[in-house]
Write a protein that holds these residues in place. Structure first.
Motif, PDB file in Angstrom:
ATOM      1  N   ALA A  79       0.903  -1.267   0.009  1.00  0.00           N
ATOM      2  CA  ALA A  79       0.051   0.051   0.021  1.00  0.00           C
ATOM      3  C   ALA A  79       0.855   1.253  -0.232  1.00  0.00           C
ATOM      4  N   GLU A  80       0.437   2.201  -0.721  1.00  0.00           N
ATOM      5  CA  GLU A  80       1.117   3.587  -0.655  1.00  0.00           C
ATOM      6  C   GLU A  80       1.075   4.070   0.857  1.00  0.00           C
ATOM      7  N   GLU A  81       2.440   4.992   0.691  1.00  0.00           N
ATOM      8  CA  GLU A  81       2.409   5.446   1.999  1.00  0.00           C
ATOM      9  C   GLU A  81       1.811   7.118   2.268  1.00  0.00           C
ATOM     10  N   THR A  82       1.277   7.436   0.958  1.00  0.00           N
ATOM     11  CA  THR A  82       0.656   8.863   1.111  1.00  0.00           C
ATOM     12  C   THR A  82      -0.441   8.882   1.847  1.00  0.00           C
ATOM     13  N   ALA A  83      -0.693  10.115   2.248  1.00  0.00           N
ATOM     14  CA  ALA A  83      -1.978  10.366   3.206  1.00  0.00           C
ATOM     15  C   ALA A  83      -3.306   9.962   2.599  1.00  0.00           C
ATOM     16  N   GLY A  84      -4.109   9.582   2.152  1.00  0.00           N
ATOM     17  CA  GLY A  84      -5.339   8.853   1.780  1.00  0.00           C
ATOM     18  C   GLY A  84      -4.944   7.620   0.940  1.00  0.00           C
ATOM     19  N   SER A  85      -4.410   6.568   1.441  1.00  0.00           N
ATOM     20  CA  SER A  85      -3.770   5.303   0.579  1.00  0.00           C
ATOM     21  C   SER A  85      -5.102   5.118  -0.371  1.00  0.00           C
ATOM     22  N   GLU A  86      -4.313   4.997  -1.577  1.00  0.00           N
ATOM     23  CA  GLU A  86      -5.174   5.029  -2.809  1.00  0.00           C
ATOM     24  C   GLU A  86      -5.498   3.511  -3.157  1.00  0.00           C
ATOM     25  N   ALA A  87      -6.520   3.253  -3.966  1.00  0.00           N
ATOM     26  CA  ALA A  87      -6.681   1.756  -4.405  1.00  0.00           C
ATOM     27  C   ALA A  87      -5.840   1.757  -5.353  1.00  0.00           C
ATOM     28  N   GLU A  88      -5.406   0.283  -5.527  1.00  0.00           N
ATOM     29  CA  GLU A  88      -4.526   0.064  -6.831  1.00  0.00           C
ATOM     30  C   GLU A  88      -5.206  -1.069  -7.306  1.00  0.00           C
ATOM     31  N   VAL A  89      -4.930  -1.363  -8.720  1.00  0.00           N
ATOM     32  CA  VAL A  89      -5.653  -2.516  -9.462  1.00  0.00           C
ATOM     33  C   VAL A  89      -4.270  -3.485  -9.914  1.00  0.00           C
ATOM     34  N   ARG A  90      -4.677  -4.634  -9.880  1.00  0.00           N
ATOM     35  CA  ARG A  90      -3.465  -5.351 -10.557  1.00  0.00           C
ATOM     36  C   ARG A  90      -4.212  -5.980 -12.199  1.00  0.00           C
ATOM     37  N   ASP A  91      -3.421  -5.808 -13.166  1.00  0.00           N
ATOM     38  CA  ASP A  91      -4.121  -6.028 -14.225  1.00  0.00           C
ATOM     39  C   ASP A  91      -4.232  -7.898 -14.544  1.00  0.00           C
ATOM     40  N   ALA A  92      -4.845  -8.018 -15.563  1.00  0.00           N
ATOM     41  CA  ALA A  92      -5.443  -9.410 -15.607  1.00  0.00           C
ATOM     42  C   ALA A  92      -4.120 -10.496 -15.688  1.00  0.00           C
ATOM     43  N   ALA A  93      -3.004  -9.985 -16.330  1.00  0.00           N
ATOM     44  CA  ALA A  93      -1.710 -10.770 -16.520  1.00  0.00           C
ATOM     45  C   ALA A  93      -1.199 -11.076 -14.865  1.00  0.00           C
ATOM     46  N   GLY A  94      -1.644 -10.328 -14.055  1.00  0.00           N
ATOM     47  CA  GLY A  94      -0.987 -10.511 -12.648  1.00  0.00           C
ATOM     48  C   GLY A  94       0.339  -9.489 -12.513  1.00  0.00           C
ATOM     49  N   VAL A  96       1.854  -5.270 -13.305  1.00  0.00           N
ATOM     50  CA  VAL A  96       1.925  -4.121 -12.520  1.00  0.00           C
ATOM     51  C   VAL A  96       0.947  -3.487 -11.698  1.00  0.00           C
ATOM     52  N   ASP A  97       1.158  -3.072 -10.510  1.00  0.00           N
ATOM     53  CA  ASP A  97      -0.158  -2.316  -9.788  1.00  0.00           C
ATOM     54  C   ASP A  97      -0.091  -0.863 -10.531  1.00  0.00           C
ATOM     55  N   ILE A  98      -1.264  -0.409 -10.790  1.00  0.00           N
ATOM     56  CA  ILE A  98      -1.500   0.718 -11.186  1.00  0.00           C
ATOM     57  C   ILE A  98      -2.140   1.740 -10.322  1.00  0.00           C
ATOM     58  N   PRO A  99      -1.576   2.734  -9.422  1.00  0.00           N
ATOM     59  CA  PRO A  99      -2.236   3.402  -8.743  1.00  0.00           C
ATOM     60  C   PRO A  99      -3.316   4.346  -9.575  1.00  0.00           C
ATOM     61  N   ASP A 100      -4.564   4.568  -8.779  1.00  0.00           N
ATOM     62  CA  ASP A 100      -5.608   5.495  -9.395  1.00  0.00           C
ATOM     63  C   ASP A 100      -5.145   6.565  -9.472  1.00  0.00           C
ATOM     64  N   SER A 101      -4.374   7.218  -8.838  1.00  0.00           N
ATOM     65  CA  SER A 101      -3.725   8.714  -9.137  1.00  0.00           C
ATOM     66  C   SER A 101      -3.009   9.005 -10.251  1.00  0.00           C
ATOM     67  N   ASP A 102      -2.147   7.712 -10.749  1.00  0.00           N
ATOM     68  CA  ASP A 102      -1.235   7.818 -12.046  1.00  0.00           C
ATOM     69  C   ASP A 102      -2.221   7.566 -13.291  1.00  0.00           C
ATOM     70  N   VAL A 103      -3.490   6.927 -13.008  1.00  0.00           N
ATOM     71  CA  VAL A 103      -4.559   6.779 -14.099  1.00  0.00           C
ATOM     72  C   VAL A 103      -5.123   8.192 -14.516  1.00  0.00           C
TER      73      VAL A 103
END
Length: 136
Positions: A79-94, A96-103
């Motif tokens: 989990a990210e260490e930033t103030a409001g830990s953001e949800a991350e999603v793992r792609d179907a192939a398992g 990279v985790d892509i943070p919602d903030s990056d999206v």
């Protein structure tokens, strides 16, 4: 650097040029500083490059966010260490985790939908700059 205080910026630039110091603004999309334990990343930083007699110096102005080392490079991230830990999603192939903030950053920069931005990030292993380039 020189303690110019209230000096006119134009005069300061002239003086720096006379001293052999070349200053350029860099249009950076993202800056990452990696330490042994964490990564500091600037998603909207102002970057200045100074070249003084062959010695290059970079100045970064902006608000960094912190994450565990490897979180943006495709490692199994916790989990990210930033103030409001953001949800991350793992792609179907398992992969990279892509943070919602990056999206959101990629979607805002390119005008693409969040699903298109996520697909581009996944295709580029989480690399923001490459994802933006892919969509532009």
């Amino acid at each position: 650097m020189f303690g110019g205080g209230g000096m006119n910026p134009r005069k300061m630039k002239q003086m720096m040029k006379q001293m052999g110091i070349d200053v350029d603004e860099i249009d950076a999309e993202e800056v990452i500083i990696r330490t042994a334990d964490e990564e500091l990343y600037f998603s909207d930083a102002q970057v200045t490059k100074m070249d003084a007699q062959g010695q290059e110096t970079y100045q970064i102005v902006g608000e960094p966010q912190s994450r565990e080392r490897g979180a943006g490079a495709g490692a199994a991230a916790e989990a990210e260490e930033t103030a409001g830990s953001e949800a991350e999603v793992r792609d179907a192939a398992g992969g990279v985790d892509i943070p919602d903030s990056d999206v959101k950053i990629v979607a805002q920069r390119t005008g693409a939908s969040e699903s298109e931005a996520r697909e581009a990030l996944e295709a580029e292993d989480g690399d923001l700059a490459a994802a933006v380039s892919r969509l532009e």
